[in-house]
Design an enzyme around this catalytic site. Sequence first.
Site, PDB file in Angstrom:
ATOM      1  CG  ASP A  72      -3.461   4.028   3.903  1.00  0.00           C
ATOM      2  OD1 ASP A  72      -4.504   3.819   4.541  1.00  0.00           O
ATOM      3  OD2 ASP A  72      -3.191   3.453   2.821  1.00  0.00           O
ATOM      4  CD1 TRP A  98      -2.278  -2.204   1.594  1.00  0.00           C
ATOM      5  CD2 TRP A  98      -3.023  -1.075  -0.197  1.00  0.00           C
ATOM      6  NE1 TRP A  98      -3.310  -2.930   1.031  1.00  0.00           N
ATOM      7  CE2 TRP A  98      -3.780  -2.273  -0.061  1.00  0.00           C
ATOM      8  CE3 TRP A  98      -3.321  -0.225  -1.263  1.00  0.00           C
ATOM      9  CZ2 TRP A  98      -4.810  -2.615  -0.964  1.00  0.00           C
ATOM     10  CZ3 TRP A  98      -4.340  -0.563  -2.151  1.00  0.00           C
ATOM     11  CH2 TRP A  98      -5.067  -1.747  -1.984  1.00  0.00           C
ATOM     12  CE  LYS A 116      -9.071  -2.964   2.996  1.00  0.00           C
ATOM     13  NZ  LYS A 116      -7.996  -2.057   2.669  1.00  0.00           N
TER      14      LYS A 116
HETATM   15  C1  LIG Z   1      -7.463  -1.575   1.336  1.00  0.00           C
HETATM   16  C2  LIG Z   1      -6.409  -0.540   1.507  1.00  0.00           C
HETATM   17  C3  LIG Z   1      -6.283   0.538   0.618  1.00  0.00           C
HETATM   18  C4  LIG Z   1      -7.175   0.688  -0.590  1.00  0.00           C
HETATM   19  O1  LIG Z   1      -8.451   0.977  -0.192  1.00  0.00           O
HETATM   20  P1  LIG Z   1      -9.624   1.323  -1.232  1.00  0.00           P
HETATM   21  O2  LIG Z   1     -10.692   1.789  -0.323  1.00  0.00           O
HETATM   22  O3  LIG Z   1      -9.929   0.067  -1.960  1.00  0.00           O
HETATM   23  O4  LIG Z   1      -9.140   2.386  -2.137  1.00  0.00           O
HETATM   24  C5  LIG Z   1      -5.301   1.468   0.861  1.00  0.00           C
HETATM   25  N1  LIG Z   1      -4.488   1.371   1.918  1.00  0.00           N
HETATM   26  C6  LIG Z   1      -4.570   0.355   2.801  1.00  0.00           C
HETATM   27  C7  LIG Z   1      -3.628   0.295   3.946  1.00  0.00           C
HETATM   28  C8  LIG Z   1      -5.542  -0.626   2.621  1.00  0.00           C
HETATM   29  O5  LIG Z   1      -5.646  -1.649   3.492  1.00  0.00           O
END
Ligand SMILES: *Cc1c(COP(=O)(O)O)cnc(C)c1O
Length: 360
Positions: A172, A102, A196
């Site tokens: 993030d 990511w 998540k």
């Molecule tokens: C799943 C995830 C993303 C991407 O998320 P989307 O909502 O599909 O754009 C980005 N960063 C992390 C750490 C993730 O787990």
Amino acid sequence: MGRVYNFSAGPAVLPEEVLIRARDEMLDWRASGMSVMEMSHRGKEFISIARKAEADLRELMAIPANYKILFLQGGATAQFAAVPMNLLRGRRKADYVNTGHWSKRAIAEAKKYCEVHIAASSEDRNFSYVPPQERWELSSDAAYVHITSNETIGGVEYHWIPDTGDVPLVADASSHILSRPIDVSRFGLIYAGAQKNIGPAGLAIVIVREDLIGGALPITPAIFDYKVQAENESMLNTPPTFALYMAGLVFEWLKEKGGLAAMERINLEKARLLYDLLDSSDFYASPVAKADRSRMNVPFTLKDPALEEEFLRQAKAHGLVQLKGHRSVGGMRASIYNAMPIEGVRALVEFMRDFAAKHG
Ligand SMILES: *Cc1c(COP(=O)(O)O)cnc(C)c1O
């Protein structure tokens, strides 16, 4: 088969109590005569839902008053672009720490808008750890420093908050937000996709310090301009109303459970059960450095990869599903977010013990 224990990395398990409440309110939300899905986002009912969700999130995370909370669309991926578009504020460079999948996605997107300086990377050991701060090379002229505070695929988590001085720290936190208390004031911005550890897909949350808002690049689409969204209470256009309602129910559930300190205690216990098994077994192994192991996403390998399909097949027969690792790394992965009950982790550990005894 009834409900399974779902170890998916995302979209992921939701608290059963929340799903039941949503079901009960599905046709007629609190005598409004309609479903939340059918409401005007400008009506007083939905405005009350959105305001309550925001207030509950602020309370849960103890978000200081000088931070805005934005509910946006486009997932965390949209924020890979929105962060540089909003936070460069006349600067040309941003620092990124590369801890895996990511991080790399965030870096690739940011390169469209600025010069990306990789301040540290764990690529030398296959992204199995968080580079310690002593090894970071931060730039004094960076607009911000970006980290991926929990790498969902690699299972690597920061258990400390980096010190970036006057340069805003951006995280993030998609896959571990709300899993433990954090000191929001140490960050300039925290963002997370909802699917998540918050609610259904379609919603992203941005928590941003007010003084960082207002300097967006002129090309920034209005829907991704934090200032415009803050001024419009995240309703420049129609927000993902049902996803926001569901997130609000999850926030209420978290408050009922005792908040983030209580969640952290349960999450520590869940993670300990699983890692203790991995460490005490010569049949399973964890690829991640002990100090940096994620409490939310637990990747593991089987001694004999030829047994993986059989493992997944038998796990499924026991009601334990979505344990296959991400296609980019292989192996197995158990995601044990807030909504995964400890009973689910116990059932998994018991199954894994039996499987190892039979096939070891
Ligand atoms: C799943 C995830 C993303 C991407 O998320 P989307 O909502 O599909 O754009 C980005 N960063 C992390 C750490 C993730 O787990």
